[in-house]
Scaffold this active site. Structure first.
Site, PDB file in Angstrom:
ATOM      1  N   ASN A 270       0.839  -1.193   0.000  1.00 22.97           N
ATOM      2  CA  ASN A 270       0.000   0.000   0.000  1.00 22.97           C
ATOM      3  C   ASN A 270       0.880   1.251   0.000  1.00 22.97           C
ATOM      4  O   ASN A 270       1.989   1.254   0.523  1.00 22.97           O
ATOM      5  CB  ASN A 270      -1.002   0.008   1.159  1.00 22.97           C
ATOM      6  CG  ASN A 270      -0.379  -0.001   2.542  1.00 22.97           C
ATOM      7  OD1 ASN A 270       0.553  -0.755   2.806  1.00 22.97           O
ATOM      8  ND2 ASN A 270      -0.917   0.816   3.437  1.00 22.97           N
TER       9      ASN A 270
ATOM     10  N   GLU B 152       0.356   5.272   0.794  1.00 26.16           N
ATOM     11  CA  GLU B 152      -0.532   6.331   1.265  1.00 26.16           C
ATOM     12  C   GLU B 152      -0.107   7.681   0.709  1.00 26.16           C
ATOM     13  O   GLU B 152       1.013   7.845   0.226  1.00 26.16           O
ATOM     14  CB  GLU B 152      -0.522   6.379   2.797  1.00 26.16           C
ATOM     15  CG  GLU B 152      -1.110   5.136   3.418  1.00 26.16           C
ATOM     16  CD  GLU B 152      -1.124   5.155   4.927  1.00 26.16           C
ATOM     17  OE1 GLU B 152      -1.778   4.280   5.501  1.00 26.16           O
ATOM     18  OE2 GLU B 152      -0.481   6.034   5.555  1.00 26.16           O
TER      19      GLU B 152
ATOM     20  N   CYS C  59      -4.286   0.755  -2.366  1.00 20.04           N
ATOM     21  CA  CYS C  59      -4.184  -0.498  -1.617  1.00 20.04           C
ATOM     22  C   CYS C  59      -3.144  -1.430  -2.234  1.00 20.04           C
ATOM     23  O   CYS C  59      -2.935  -1.429  -3.453  1.00 20.04           O
ATOM     24  CB  CYS C  59      -5.529  -1.219  -1.599  1.00 20.04           C
ATOM     25  SG  CYS C  59      -6.856  -0.310  -0.805  1.00 20.04           S
TER      26      CYS C  59
ATOM     27  N   GLU D 206      -3.336  -4.605  -2.719  1.00 21.43           N
ATOM     28  CA  GLU D 206      -3.924  -5.568  -3.645  1.00 21.43           C
ATOM     29  C   GLU D 206      -3.968  -5.016  -5.068  1.00 21.43           C
ATOM     30  O   GLU D 206      -3.648  -5.711  -6.031  1.00 21.43           O
ATOM     31  CB  GLU D 206      -5.346  -5.951  -3.192  1.00 21.43           C
ATOM     32  CG  GLU D 206      -5.400  -6.653  -1.861  1.00 21.43           C
ATOM     33  CD  GLU D 206      -5.571  -5.718  -0.665  1.00 21.43           C
ATOM     34  OE1 GLU D 206      -6.145  -6.165   0.343  1.00 21.43           O
ATOM     35  OE2 GLU D 206      -5.121  -4.550  -0.722  1.00 21.43           O
TER      36      GLU D 206
ATOM     37  N   CYS E 153     -10.518  -4.727   0.512  1.00 25.48           N
ATOM     38  CA  CYS E 153     -11.649  -3.796   0.518  1.00 25.48           C
ATOM     39  C   CYS E 153     -12.518  -4.025  -0.724  1.00 25.48           C
ATOM     40  O   CYS E 153     -12.143  -4.759  -1.642  1.00 25.48           O
ATOM     41  CB  CYS E 153     -11.148  -2.355   0.567  1.00 25.48           C
ATOM     42  SG  CYS E 153     -10.436  -1.747  -0.974  1.00 25.48           S
TER      43      CYS E 153
ATOM     44  N   CYS F 137     -10.853  -3.176  -4.116  1.00 23.24           N
ATOM     45  CA  CYS F 137      -9.882  -4.194  -4.546  1.00 23.24           C
ATOM     46  C   CYS F 137     -10.590  -5.444  -5.046  1.00 23.24           C
ATOM     47  O   CYS F 137     -10.168  -6.058  -6.029  1.00 23.24           O
ATOM     48  CB  CYS F 137      -8.930  -4.536  -3.401  1.00 23.24           C
ATOM     49  SG  CYS F 137      -7.768  -3.196  -3.048  1.00 23.24           S
TER      50      CYS F 137
END
Length: 131
Positions: A38, A40, A49, A51, A86, A89
């Site tokens: 990930n 940010e 993310c 994924e 999430c 994803c």
């Protein structure tokens, strides 16, 4: 292993705001692993993310059929945390690998589930349809 590749990626995550480092690793049917972490951003909506980083890395590399993904999340103390993918994803994975098996930690246990179980009513209804 796939989980080890995801764990290694988690240590490379850029998570200065949440301290929640996530790594993901995908494997293709021919055994090639693509990992991502990930990333940010101060503007939270621009964060990505792990994924999707792994997925987009695989797609960009021209990967073959994606068969499995492992996700590992590390808290600020580097202990593993629960981290199912999430919804965004899950939908992104559906576009390229609707039958993929996803392994992650849930309620302190490592679980493996087919994407169809995690995303029972995907947008588009079938691979690549977009409607």
């Amino acid at each position: 292993s796939l989980i080890e590749a995801a764990r290694a990626a988690a240590f490379r995550a850029y998570a200065p705001f949440s301290g929640f480092k996530v790594g993901a690793a995908l494997i293709t049917e021919d055994g090639v692993i693509h990992a991502g972490a990930n990333v940010e951003n101060t503007s939270y909506s621009l964060s990505m993310c792990a994924e999707r980083v792994a997925l987009y890395s695989a797609v960009s590399a021209g990967a073959g059929r994606l068969v499995a993904m492992a996700v590992v999340a590390l808290g600020e103390d580097s202990h593993e945390q629960d981290a199912p993918p999430c919804g965004a994803c899950r939908q992104a994975l559906f576009e390229f690998a609707p039958e993929i098996m996803v392994t992650y930690r849930s309620s302190g246990e490592t679980v493996s589930r087919r994407l169809a179980e995690l995303l029972p009513d995907p947008f588009g209804g079938k691979e690549g349809s977009g409607d």
